[in-house]
Design an enzyme around this catalytic site. Structure first.
Site, short mmCIF file in Angstrom:
data_model
loop_
_atom_site.label_atom_id
_atom_site.label_comp_id
_atom_site.label_asym_id
_atom_site.label_seq_id
_atom_site.Cartn_x
_atom_site.Cartn_y
_atom_site.Cartn_z
N PRO A 117 0.84 -1.21 0.00
CA PRO A 117 0.00 0.00 0.00
C PRO A 117 0.86 1.25 0.00
O PRO A 117 1.90 1.31 0.66
CB PRO A 117 -0.80 -0.13 1.30
CG PRO A 117 -0.86 -1.59 1.57
CD PRO A 117 0.44 -2.15 1.06
N CYS A 118 0.41 2.27 -0.75
CA CYS A 118 1.27 3.42 -1.02
C CYS A 118 1.04 4.59 -0.08
O CYS A 118 1.78 5.57 -0.13
CB CYS A 118 1.07 3.89 -2.46
SG CYS A 118 -0.60 4.52 -2.78
N GLN A 119 0.04 4.52 0.81
CA GLN A 119 -0.29 5.71 1.61
C GLN A 119 0.89 6.18 2.45
O GLN A 119 1.08 7.38 2.66
CB GLN A 119 -1.48 5.41 2.53
CG GLN A 119 -2.79 5.21 1.81
CD GLN A 119 -3.03 3.76 1.45
OE1 GLN A 119 -2.10 2.98 1.31
NE2 GLN A 119 -4.30 3.39 1.30
#
Length: 415
Positions: free
Chosen positions: A116-118
Site C-alpha cells: 500500500p502506497c499511503q
C-alpha cells in the site's frame, strides 16, 4: 512464465500480465471485497479458456448469483486467491497455500505487486500527524523481500508512488535496495507515466524491476517508453448511456454506440455487449450547482474552478487557503485525465463528468475506463450486488492494466 501477485488489490497489474500470456500462481490480498473481485476475474478466465463464457455473461446480466458462478469453477482456481494480510502472523499459511498451488514441481518466474502506497505518498504524509513515520506500512517491503527469499523468482516487479523516492528523506528506498541486494537481487528504478503506455490518465508511478544476481537482463527503457496509443478522454465516455446523479444499472445496461478505435485498441471494450457498473452516486443540490459552474467554466472558458471564486452560499469548507481545485472536471477534450485515486470512494468532487446535462461525478465504469480496465471486469463488494464505494476504492488503488500489459510484454523478451 508464471507469477505470484502480492498486495494484489483488485488485480490491475495482474490483469496486464495475464493478458500478456503469463500464468498466475496466486494472488495475495488483505481486502475482502478486492479478493472477491480477484475470484470473479479468475472465474472469467477459467470460463473463457474452457468454452463456457456464456456462464460468465449470465452473471454479468444478473441471471445467476455469485455463489452459482463460483460453483462452476474448480476449487483450486478460487483458493489461489488468498485473502490474508502479508505479515509474520499469516506468512506460514500464505506460503502453504502458494506451495499447494505450485504442487511442488514448478519454479516461480516472477513476483509482482507493491505494498500500500499511503505511507509513501506525499498526500498521505501531508495528512499524517507524524508524517507517516510511525506507519507500519513503511516496512511492508521487508515482507515483500521475505517472499523473494522464499520463492527465488528470476525477477520481480514492484510498483509504488513516486513519493517513495523522498519518503524518510530517501532512507526507505535506500534500505529497500540494500535489503533486496542482500536477498540476492539487483534492482533498477523507473519513473513512469501511465499516459505513455496508452492510459488516458496522468498517473506517475515508480516501477522497480529486480532480477536475480545470477543473470544480467537486457532491461526495457520504461522511463522513455511510448506506446503510440493516444486519444482524448471523450473517447472513453462516447458509447455510454446518459445517466443522472444517483442513476445507472449495476447489472446490466447496453451501449449506445459501436466501440471506437481507442476502446478497441486499449482492450477496454473487447467484444461483449453487456455493460455493467455504469452507476453514478447521488449528489446534494448544492454540489450539483457547483458541478454546473465547474463544467461551464471548463467547457466554455477552458479554466479550472477555483474554490474561492464560488458564491459565498456555496462555500462550506473552512479551509480557504489550500485545495483550491477540490472540484475538478474530467475534461473530455484533454488527452489524459487527472489521477484517479482511492478518495473517489468518498466523494466525486474531483471527478466531475464533463457533460453539464448529466450533472454528476463519473460512474464506476467511467472510472474503471480511465484506469484502462476492460468492461468485462466486474468489481465486487463483500456482499453481492451494487457496491459502488468498494468498487471506486479498488479502482483508485489499482495499477492500470494497460500499463501492466506493456511492462509484461517488455519483460517477456528477457526470459
Amino acid at each position: 512464465m508464471n507469477y505470484i501477485d502480492l498486495f494484489a488489490g483488485a488485480g490491475g497489474l495482474s490483469e496486464g500480465f495475464k493478458r500478456a500470456g503469463y500464468t498466475p500462481i496466486a494472488h495475495v490480498e488483505i481486502d475482502e471485497a478486492a479478493s472477491y473481485s480477484l475470484r470473479t476475474r479468475a472465474a472469467y478466465y477459467h470460463l473463457k479458456e474452457n468454452n463456457q463464457f456464456d456462464t460468465y455473461l449470465s452473471y454479468l446480466r444478473g441471471e445467476i448469483p455469485r455463489n452459482e458462478l463460483y460453483s462452476k469453477i474448480p476449487e483450486e482456481v478460487l483458493t489461489s486467491v488468498i485473502n490474508l494480510g502479508i505479515g509474520d502472523e499469516n506468512n506460514t499459511e500464505i506460503f502453504n497455500q502458494i506451495d499447494r498451488s505450485l504442487d511442488g514441481n514448478r519454479e516461480v518466474d516472477l513476483v509482482v505487486g507493491g505494498p500500500p502506497c499511503q505511507a509513501y505518498s506525499l498526500v498521505g504524509r501531508a495528512r499524517s500527524e507524524h508524517n507517516m513515520k510511525k506507519d507500519p506500512r513503511n516496512f511492508l517491503y521487508v515482507q515483500y523481500a521475505n517472499y523473494l527469499e522464499k520463492y527465488q523468482p528470476k525477477m520481480f516487479v514492484f510498483e509504488n508512488v513516486l513519493g517513495l523516492k523522498s519518503a524518510g528523506g530517501g532512507v526507505y528506498l535506500q534500505n529497500m535496495e540494500k535489503l533486496f541486494n542482500k536477498k540476492g537481487y539487483n534492482i533498477h528504478i523507473f519513473s513512469v507515466k501511465a499516459e505513455n503506455f496508452g492510459v488516458l490518465q496522468k498517473r506517475r508511478r515508480l516501477i522497480i524491476i529486480g532480477w536475480r544476481q545470477d543473470f544480467i537482463p537486457n532491461l526495457p527503457d520504461l522511463d522513455n517508453y511510448e506506446s503510440g496509443l493516444t486519444s482524448n478522454v471523450s473517447s472513453l465516455f462516447a458509447d455510454l448511456p446518459i445517466i443522472q446523479a444517483g442513476e445507472g444499472a449495476d447489472k446490466f445496461s447496453e451501449y449506445t454506440q459501436d466501440r471506437n478505435d481507442y476502446l478497441a485498441a486499449a482492450h477496454i471494450r473487447n467484444g461483449i455487449t453487456t455493460l455493467t457498473q455504469h452507476i453514478a452516486r447521488p449528489h446534494r443540490l448544492q454540489d450539483k450547482e457547483i458541478y454546473r459552474i465547474a463544467v461551464d467554466k471548463w467547457n466554455n472558458q477552458k479554466e479550472r474552478l477555483n474554490y474561492n471564486d464560488l458564491p459565498d452560499y456555496l462555500k462550506t469548507h473552512e479551509n480557504r487557503t489550500s485545495f483550491f481545485d477540490r472540484f475538478k472536471v474530467v475534461a473530455a477534450d484533454l488527452d489524459a485525465s487527472q489521477t484517479v485515486v482511492a478518495h473517489i470512494a468518498k466523494d466525486g468532487h474531483y471527478y466531475i463528468h464533463p457533460d453539464e446535462l448529466q450533472n454528476r461525478s463519473i460512474s464506476v465504469r467511467e472510472a474503471a475506463r480511465l484506469q484502462s480496465f476492460p468492461d468485462d471486469f466486474y468489481f465486487e463488494g463483500i456482499k453481492e450486488g451494487a457496491n459502488r464505494t468498494a468498487a471506486f476504492k479498488q479502482i483508485g488503488n489499482a495499477v492500470p492494466p494497460l500499463m501492466g500489459k506493456k511492462i509484461a510484454d517488455n519483460l517477456s523478451t528477457i526470459f
